[in-house]
Design an enzyme around this catalytic site. Structure first.
Site, PDB file in Angstrom:
ATOM      1  N   CYS A   2       1.736 -22.031   1.693  1.00  0.00           N
ATOM      2  CA  CYS A   2       2.589 -23.198   1.918  1.00  0.00           C
ATOM      3  C   CYS A   2       4.053 -22.789   2.060  1.00  0.00           C
ATOM      4  O   CYS A   2       4.478 -21.764   1.559  1.00  0.00           O
ATOM      5  CB  CYS A   2       2.468 -24.157   0.731  1.00  0.00           C
ATOM      6  SG  CYS A   2       0.776 -24.572   0.378  1.00  0.00           S
ATOM      7  N   GLU A 488      -8.282  -0.962  11.726  1.00  0.00           N
ATOM      8  CA  GLU A 488      -7.108  -1.804  11.997  1.00  0.00           C
ATOM      9  C   GLU A 488      -7.230  -2.494  13.349  1.00  0.00           C
ATOM     10  O   GLU A 488      -6.929  -3.678  13.501  1.00  0.00           O
ATOM     11  CB  GLU A 488      -5.844  -0.945  11.927  1.00  0.00           C
ATOM     12  CG  GLU A 488      -4.568  -1.610  12.397  1.00  0.00           C
ATOM     13  CD  GLU A 488      -4.171  -2.858  11.608  1.00  0.00           C
ATOM     14  OE1 GLU A 488      -4.800  -3.129  10.563  1.00  0.00           O
ATOM     15  OE2 GLU A 488      -3.265  -3.576  12.066  1.00  0.00           O
ATOM     16  N   LYS A 492      -7.104  -6.524  13.913  1.00  0.00           N
ATOM     17  CA  LYS A 492      -6.179  -7.187  14.841  1.00  0.00           C
ATOM     18  C   LYS A 492      -6.937  -8.116  15.784  1.00  0.00           C
ATOM     19  O   LYS A 492      -6.567  -9.256  15.999  1.00  0.00           O
ATOM     20  CB  LYS A 492      -5.423  -6.134  15.678  1.00  0.00           C
ATOM     21  CG  LYS A 492      -4.355  -5.374  14.950  1.00  0.00           C
ATOM     22  CD  LYS A 492      -3.110  -6.140  14.641  1.00  0.00           C
ATOM     23  CE  LYS A 492      -3.050  -6.852  13.349  1.00  0.00           C
ATOM     24  NZ  LYS A 492      -3.192  -6.199  12.087  1.00  0.00           N
ATOM     25  N   GLU A 495      -8.599 -11.228  13.973  1.00  0.00           N
ATOM     26  CA  GLU A 495      -7.739 -12.236  13.343  1.00  0.00           C
ATOM     27  C   GLU A 495      -6.984 -13.096  14.339  1.00  0.00           C
ATOM     28  O   GLU A 495      -6.542 -14.181  13.990  1.00  0.00           O
ATOM     29  CB  GLU A 495      -6.804 -11.616  12.310  1.00  0.00           C
ATOM     30  CG  GLU A 495      -5.720 -10.741  12.770  1.00  0.00           C
ATOM     31  CD  GLU A 495      -4.844 -10.271  11.593  1.00  0.00           C
ATOM     32  OE1 GLU A 495      -4.408  -9.123  11.634  1.00  0.00           O
ATOM     33  OE2 GLU A 495      -4.615 -11.035  10.641  1.00  0.00           O
ATOM     34  N   LYS A 611       0.606 -15.637   6.522  1.00  0.00           N
ATOM     35  CA  LYS A 611       1.305 -14.353   6.596  1.00  0.00           C
ATOM     36  C   LYS A 611       1.305 -13.657   5.242  1.00  0.00           C
ATOM     37  O   LYS A 611       1.212 -12.453   5.153  1.00  0.00           O
ATOM     38  CB  LYS A 611       2.750 -14.553   7.067  1.00  0.00           C
ATOM     39  CG  LYS A 611       3.541 -13.262   7.223  1.00  0.00           C
ATOM     40  CD  LYS A 611       2.929 -12.334   8.247  1.00  0.00           C
ATOM     41  CE  LYS A 611       3.669 -11.030   8.387  1.00  0.00           C
ATOM     42  NZ  LYS A 611       2.938 -10.056   9.232  1.00  0.00           N
TER      43      LYS A 611
HETATM   44  C1  AGP Z   1      -2.790  -8.090   8.793  1.00  0.00           C
HETATM   45  O1  AGP Z   1      -2.633  -8.320  10.171  1.00  0.00           O
HETATM   46  C2  AGP Z   1      -3.122  -9.363   8.048  1.00  0.00           C
HETATM   47  N1  AGP Z   1      -2.131 -10.346   8.265  1.00  0.00           N
HETATM   48  C3  AGP Z   1      -3.426  -9.112   6.576  1.00  0.00           C
HETATM   49  O2  AGP Z   1      -4.534  -8.247   6.505  1.00  0.00           O
HETATM   50  C4  AGP Z   1      -2.286  -8.480   5.737  1.00  0.00           C
HETATM   51  O3  AGP Z   1      -2.104  -7.133   6.105  1.00  0.00           O
HETATM   52  C5  AGP Z   1      -2.692  -8.543   4.255  1.00  0.00           C
HETATM   53  O4  AGP Z   1      -2.795  -9.892   3.885  1.00  0.00           O
HETATM   54  C6  AGP Z   1      -1.704  -7.810   3.320  1.00  0.00           C
HETATM   55  O5  AGP Z   1      -0.441  -8.416   3.398  1.00  0.00           O
HETATM   56  P1  AGP Z   1       0.807  -7.636   2.733  1.00  0.00           P
HETATM   57  O6  AGP Z   1       0.992  -6.364   3.487  1.00  0.00           O
HETATM   58  O7  AGP Z   1       1.952  -8.568   2.874  1.00  0.00           O
HETATM   59  O8  AGP Z   1       0.443  -7.364   1.291  1.00  0.00           O
END
Ligand code: AGP
Length: 616
Positions: A2, A488, A492, A495, A611
């Site tokens: 949020c 990775e 990508k 997601e 994010k």
């Molecule tokens: C990656 O593209 C994703 N958004 C997700 O896996 C992200 O890397 C994960 O949630 C970890 O986030 P952080 O690096 O902010 O800890």
């Protein structure tokens, strides 16, 4: 997760709150709302869906008050709907909340037994009830909040206004970030720095169990006992422009193209350009460990912990550190590690990788390791984030705001930093001589130019998106340091295109996954010219023989690999084995981006994702 924005000051809050919520859209959400003072009352407007719907409802409204709060909701309890949208208002108390109240069922039963009418399915509304029941006793908002905090369990950031006090906002947190912006005769409280930057660079990061009270033109920070705290004001140097798209259609594309610059930026502070050798002398400055270098010299094991892409950065670094520094490394998922009973031998240090610095599982794992009495290091992109503040040694991805939910530049910045960090550890362990160090540093300095070449494959994926997106699934394969890149690349793609994709160690094909392969499957083979190339190409031959549609990434013009790759062959520049991951991941980022775009999806805010995962 949020988004939260609260404002009190000399200006009208509506546009400040809406603009602030827009900078937080990337966090992912499904409804939004505001509660703003108008003619001595608090008016609440909420809407399901994107901010534009809320904005159209607010267009014709003018609130004469100077205090308000706003929220974008990423549903955890209760479906996305106006009824469940924040702010929640109960008897004049309006709140917005990020996080999860874990004992909400118990609180709900208590409130129902007290005859309270609960109008939503959310845990957040229950907090408004608790405050509304307390405030008649304390006659003030701060006192009511201090009394109800002990009743809450879980991770939460909450901002509250009361219709009896038109110049007051009280905020408190335990977990997800809350930042107080201190402006000229105005204050703004938000879940992310980006909502604050346009108004002030002077900020205070609230720590867990702290309460911020904005009252008129003043603010006060309290601890959970109600004692006043003196907190340092931090000056943030992010400008608004940096957090904007700078002409690209999406933040993600801007961030993909920024990578040559951000990789250069992350290594620059640690390279002495005239001698072409490393210089990690500044690391001590960001360390609470008295003699960091001697601790690193004693290091016998490094544990690396993260989630998602950050975890894959750790898996990539494992190959560097074990080969270059000859130190045993184990890489752990934070969500698993935090609930295990791990055994860590002496002279172990634990490195936490997190772009946001707020990922709940990674924060919990960090606190677990500190409780176990081990030194911790952090590699974050957001200064003063929770993980950054709580680790013993603070290191940075240094790549400015990464807004696209799908991480790109933070990943390559992490790998570039960990690459030279492994060289530094190798030096400390006397495993790297000066000649090898200089040669490696020169290779690192050449990298940004080589990355520009990898970026040129954007057209290939733009042109082939239509055909590629028709496959039933995608298998990304690689060996050695290309294996985490396969993971990775698959992440990508899944997601932001929602297409099924998996990353696999190429050597695993015969142990099951090859059963998936037919002429409807697309295989992305990451096969740079390294000591494992011959092994990988035999895997590609096996897959080709079973009809797989193959796209390969290789080094230079590799006829053998090209012949097997009927869907496309991408020639990457020749580079040091440990730098190829930074080159090979770029086409995979571009592939995901262009397929997502071709499918018409929201590249920067893919469905179901946020994010920063600040709750479990
Ligand atoms: C990656 O593209 C994703 N958004 C997700 O896996 C992200 O890397 C994960 O949630 C970890 O986030 P952080 O690096 O902010 O800890």
């Amino acid at each position: 997760m949020c988004g939260i924005v609260g404002y009190h000051g000399h200006r009208k809050p509506k546009d400040i709150i809406l603009d602030g919520l827009k900078t937080l859209e990337y966090r992912g959400y499904d409804s939004a709302g505001v509660a703003i003072f108008d003619h001595g009352q608090v008016k609440r407007i909420r809407a399901e869906g994107k901010l534009s719907k809320l904005e159209s409802q607010l267009q014709s409204l003018d609130f004469d008050g100077r205090t308000g709060i706003g929220h974008t909701r990423w549903a955890t309890h209760g479906t996305p709907s106006e009824r469940n949208a924040h702010p929640h208002t109960v008897d004049g108390i309006s709140i917005v909340h990020n996080g999860i109240i874990e004992n909400y069922l118990e609180i709900r039963d208590y409130l129902l037994a007290m005859g309270r009418k609960i109008s939503s399915d959310t845990d957040s509304e229950l907090v408004a009830h608790l405050i509304a029941m307390e405030v008649p006793k304390t006659k003030d908002l701060l006192g009511a909040i201090l009394n109800i905090i002990p009743k809450l369990e879980g991770a939460y950031s909450i901002v509250v206004i009361w219709d009896q006090k038109a110049d007051e906002i009280v905020s408190f947190k335990s977990g997800p970030p809350l930042i107080l912006g201190i402006g000229e005769k105005e204050h703004i409280i938000a879940s992310d720095i980006q909502a604050i930057v346009p108004y002030t660079k002077n900020i205070i990061y609230l720590e867990d169990h702290e309460i911020a009270q904005i009252k008129g033109q003043h603010y006060t920070i309290y601890n959970s006992k109600g004692e006043v705290l003196k907190k340092p004001i931090v000056e943030m140097h992010w400008t608004v422009d940096r957090a904007r798209k700078q002409g690209y259609p999406h933040f993600m594309l801007k961030e993909i193209y920024e990578q040559p610059r951000t990789v250069a930026a992350v290594v620059k502070p640690f390279i002495s350009l005239d001698t072409e050798t490393l210089d990690f002398s500044n690391l001590q400055k960001n360390s609470t460990i008295p003699d960091l270098e001697s601790e690193l010299q004693k290091l016998e094991r490094l544990v690396i912990i993260g989630c998602g892409t950050s975890y894959y950065a750790g898996l990539t670094a494992e190959y560097f550190i074990e080969k270059i520094a000859q130190i045993p490394v184990e890489v752990e998922l934070a969500s698993e590690f935090r609930y295990r009973n791990p055994f860590l031998p002496k002279n172990t240090m634990v490195l936490f990788i997190s772009q946001s610095g707020e990922t709940a599982d990674t924060v919990a794992a960090l606190r677990k390791v500190k409780d176990m009495g081990f030194y911790t290091m952090s590699l974050c992109n957001v200064p003063h984030s929770t993980i950054d503040r709580e680790a013993h040694v603070r290191m940075y991805m240094n790549c400015d705001a990464e807004v696209g939910v799908a991480s790109t530049k933070a990943f390559t910045a992490s790998i570039a930093f960990l690459n030279i960090f492994s060289l530094y550890l190798g030096k400390l362990k006397n495993k790297v001589n000066v000649a090898a160090e200089k040669s490696h540093v020169r290779d690192v300095m050449d990298l940004p130019a080589q990355m520009e070449k990898a970026l040129s494959y954007a057209d290939f994926f733009k042109d082939h998106a239509e055909s590629l997106k028709t496959f039933k699934g995608f298998l990304f394969i690689g060996r050695g340091v290309s294996y985490p890149i396969a993971l990775e690349g698959a992440l990508k793609l899944k997601e932001i295109t929602y297409l099924h994709s998996e990353g696999y160690a190429a050597g695993e094909m015969k142990h099951g996954p090859i059963a998936l392969v037919d002429n409807k499957m697309c295989v992305i083979a990451i096969a740079p010219k390294d000591e494992l190339f011959e092994k990988t190409i035999s895997n590609v031959e096996e897959l080709n023989a079973r009809g797989a549609n193959i796209v390969s990434l290789g080094t230079g013009q590799n006829e053998k690999l090209k012949r097997l790759s009927q869907q496309g062959y991408l020639a990457l520049p020749d580079a040091h084995w440990s730098l190829t991951p930074i080159l090979s991941v770029i086409p995979l980022q571009l592939m995901a981006y262009h397929l997502s775009n071709s499918l018409g999806y929201d590249v920067d805010q893919p469905r179901n994702l946020a994010k920063s995962v600040t709750v479990e």
